[in-house]
Design an enzyme around this catalytic site. Structure first.
Site, short mmCIF file in Angstrom:
data_model
loop_
_atom_site.label_atom_id
_atom_site.label_comp_id
_atom_site.label_asym_id
_atom_site.label_seq_id
_atom_site.Cartn_x
_atom_site.Cartn_y
_atom_site.Cartn_z
N GLY A 167 0.83 -1.19 0.00
CA GLY A 167 0.00 0.00 0.00
C GLY A 167 0.87 1.24 0.00
O GLY A 167 2.02 1.21 -0.41
N CYS A 168 0.32 2.32 0.49
CA CYS A 168 1.04 3.59 0.55
C CYS A 168 2.36 3.41 1.30
O CYS A 168 2.37 2.93 2.43
CB CYS A 168 0.18 4.65 1.25
SG CYS A 168 1.03 6.19 1.57
N PHE A 169 3.46 3.80 0.69
CA PHE A 169 4.75 3.54 1.31
C PHE A 169 5.00 4.31 2.58
O PHE A 169 5.85 3.93 3.38
CB PHE A 169 5.92 3.69 0.34
CG PHE A 169 5.96 4.89 -0.56
CD1 PHE A 169 5.53 6.15 -0.17
CD2 PHE A 169 6.46 4.75 -1.84
CE1 PHE A 169 5.61 7.24 -1.03
CE2 PHE A 169 6.54 5.83 -2.71
CZ PHE A 169 6.12 7.08 -2.30
#
Length: 159
Positions: A9-11
């Protein structure tokens, strides 16, 4: 030192959880798994480059093992959600483990199988990719340690 690369997902949230692990020396947000050319966030966020948002984790294997890092990976995202984590939708948010050698590949496959056998996710399919490491493109500086720089809580949900 050793290196591991994860997409979950979002890093920003992925980086946050790995930075909390004793033995992790550094985390770098970036992009991997797409067309092998220089890329930047403005391209990746369109979902058309094939890159995943990833975190490259540098760690001391004398303090923390790759298996320990795999546990952190599995606990901090939903591996049954295809190309999506929470409100982030697109193949750039896919669940993926980019292995750096044969041992990491085997350990990743074994941990995925153990997760499936545990029935933690019931009948839902674990869609996490386990693929060879590719060209790593470091994300722009403003993405590095973003949550800490902006005094924000983690944007991920622990499972």
């Amino acid at each position: 030192m050793a290196v591991a690369t994860f997409g979950a997902g979002c890093f920003w949230g992925v980086e946050y959880f790995f930075r909390e692990v004793e033995g992790v020396i550094d985390c770098t947000c970036g992009y991997m798994g797409g067309k092998d050319h220089y890329t930047r966030y403005q391209e990746v966020k369109t979902g058309t480059t094939g890159h995943a948002e990833v975190v490259q984790v540098e760690y001391d294997p004398n303090i923390v093992s790759f298996d320990d890092l795999l546990n952190v990976f599995w606990q901090n995202h939903n591996p049954t959600s295809l190309n999506q984590q929470g409100g982030d939708i697109g193949n750039q948010y896919r669940s993926t483990i980019f292995y750096h050698d044969k041992l990491q590949k085997q350990q990743a496959e074994d941990s995925k199988l153990a997760l499936i056998k545990s029935q933690k996710w019931g009948a839902r399919q674990v869609v996490t990719e386990i693929v060879p490491c590719q060209q790593f493109h470091q994300a722009e500086e403003y993405h590095q340690d973003y949550l800490a720089k902006n005094d924000l809580p983690s944007c991920h949900i622990s499972y």
